[in-house]
Design an enzyme around this catalytic site. Structure first.
Site, PDB file in Angstrom:
ATOM      1  N   HIS A 122       0.899  -1.152   0.183  1.00  0.00           N
ATOM      2  CA  HIS A 122       0.130   0.069   0.151  1.00  0.00           C
ATOM      3  C   HIS A 122       0.765   1.362   0.097  1.00  0.00           C
ATOM      4  CE1 HIS A 122       1.147   0.745   4.119  1.00  0.00           C
ATOM      5  NE2 HIS A 122       0.709  -0.727   4.267  1.00  0.00           N
ATOM      6  N   GLU A 162      -2.730  -7.081   7.084  1.00  0.00           N
ATOM      7  CA  GLU A 162      -1.649  -6.808   7.953  1.00  0.00           C
ATOM      8  C   GLU A 162      -1.244  -7.790   8.980  1.00  0.00           C
ATOM      9  OE1 GLU A 162       1.482  -5.851   8.185  1.00  0.00           O
ATOM     10  OE2 GLU A 162       1.411  -3.701   8.212  1.00  0.00           O
TER      11      GLU A 162
END
Length: 294
Positions: free
Chosen positions: A24, A113
């Protein structure tokens, strides 16, 4: 031209030409660790710079999947972590792609994550991360959170689903088109994805460097049908990422290897597990030892 058609249980399916792993864009948490103490990790947004990075990444990925504009039969399918920063990254990357080139998108929780716990107090996390460096990055489990080994397990499960998607053509992929799978995720999830795919050891993982924001890794089908980082990336790039010369040599072998073949040079990997192995003239023993190699 690469033959990406493979037989599986008498059913033909077409392999993706590329699998692209994207981290990201810059998030508020990357800019200020204190953000995690007041905002849940999954809600951390991109910064203005992160949005710009994602826009630029979209153009670069478009350039890759279109072979710098020379291919006219490519398609793309996206997988994305459910976090705000990854979904925002996808949204910005998507601006570079015509609608008729996008086969679909799926939110995939297993590439989220690493869980560091709930609200994260910066001072406490600093001490915890120092402890992780002493303990080892792969096996250290964060209090109320996960270890990299835990992430490896769920990413492994995702890989199994990914291949079922390919096998059953859940991407609704026309075999005449080049399929590109783009996985927008996080630094650790991307590294353990590569670790699982290429059968890297824990020791090799420990030397890997994280991806930068909106940096991506391109796994591309080589001439014989094996995926390799060396088709798209240079030796210098792979060294910078933390791959050893042996790992790079294996990537270069994969770039031209026939699908399912064994690396004749793989006995060097045995040195990581044994101090000394005596030579044998027994061909059956030699053959069976080859299965220890990635």
């Amino acid at each position: 031209m690469i033959n990406s058609t493979t037989e599986s249980s008498d059913v033909k399916y077409h392999l993706p030409k590329r699998i692209i792993l994207v981290r990201h864009g810059e998030s508020q948490g990357n800019k200020d660790d204190n953000a995690y103490s007041v905002t849940p990790d999954y809600k951390i947004p991109l910064t203005t710079r992160g949005i710009e990075q994602a826009n630029q990444a979209g153009s670069r990925i478009l350039d890759v999947v279109s072979d710098h504009g020379s291919s006219d039969n490519w398609k793309v399918y996206f997988y994305v972590s459910p976090y705000v920063r990854t979904r925002s990254t996808l949204r910005e990357i998507g601006r570079a792609f015509p609608r008729d080139r996008v086969l679909g998108v799926r939110e995939e929780c297993r590439v989220r994550e690493q869980d560091f716990g709930n609200f994260q107090v910066a001072e406490r996390m600093k001490v915890i991360k120092e402890t992780r460096e002493r303990f080892g990055r792969f096996f250290y489990r964060f209090p109320e959170g996960e270890s990299a080994a835990d992430v490896y397990d769920r990413v492994s499960h995702f890989l199994e689903s990914l291949w079922r998607d390919v096998d059953m053509n859940r991407h609704h992929h026309d075999p005449n088109d080049e399929l590109n799978l783009v996985i927008i995720s996080h630094g650790l999830a991307s590294r353990v994805f590569l670790m699982k795919w290429f059968k890297w050891t824990v020791e090799q993982f420990e030397y890997l460097n994280n991806l930068g924001n909106c940096e991506f890794r391109v796994m591309e089908l080589g001439a014989g049908g094996e995926y390799s980082l060396a088709v798209h990336h240079s030796d210098e790039e792979m060294l910078e990422w933390g791959l050893s010369p042996e790992m790079i040599a294996d990537q270069k072998w994969r770039a031209n290897a026939s699908r399912g073949s064994l690396n004749d040079h793989c006995p060097r990997y045995l040195d990581a597990f044994f101090d000394h192995l005596t030579d044998s003239n027994d061909e059956d023993v030699k053959s069976s030892n080859n299965f220890l190699c990635p």
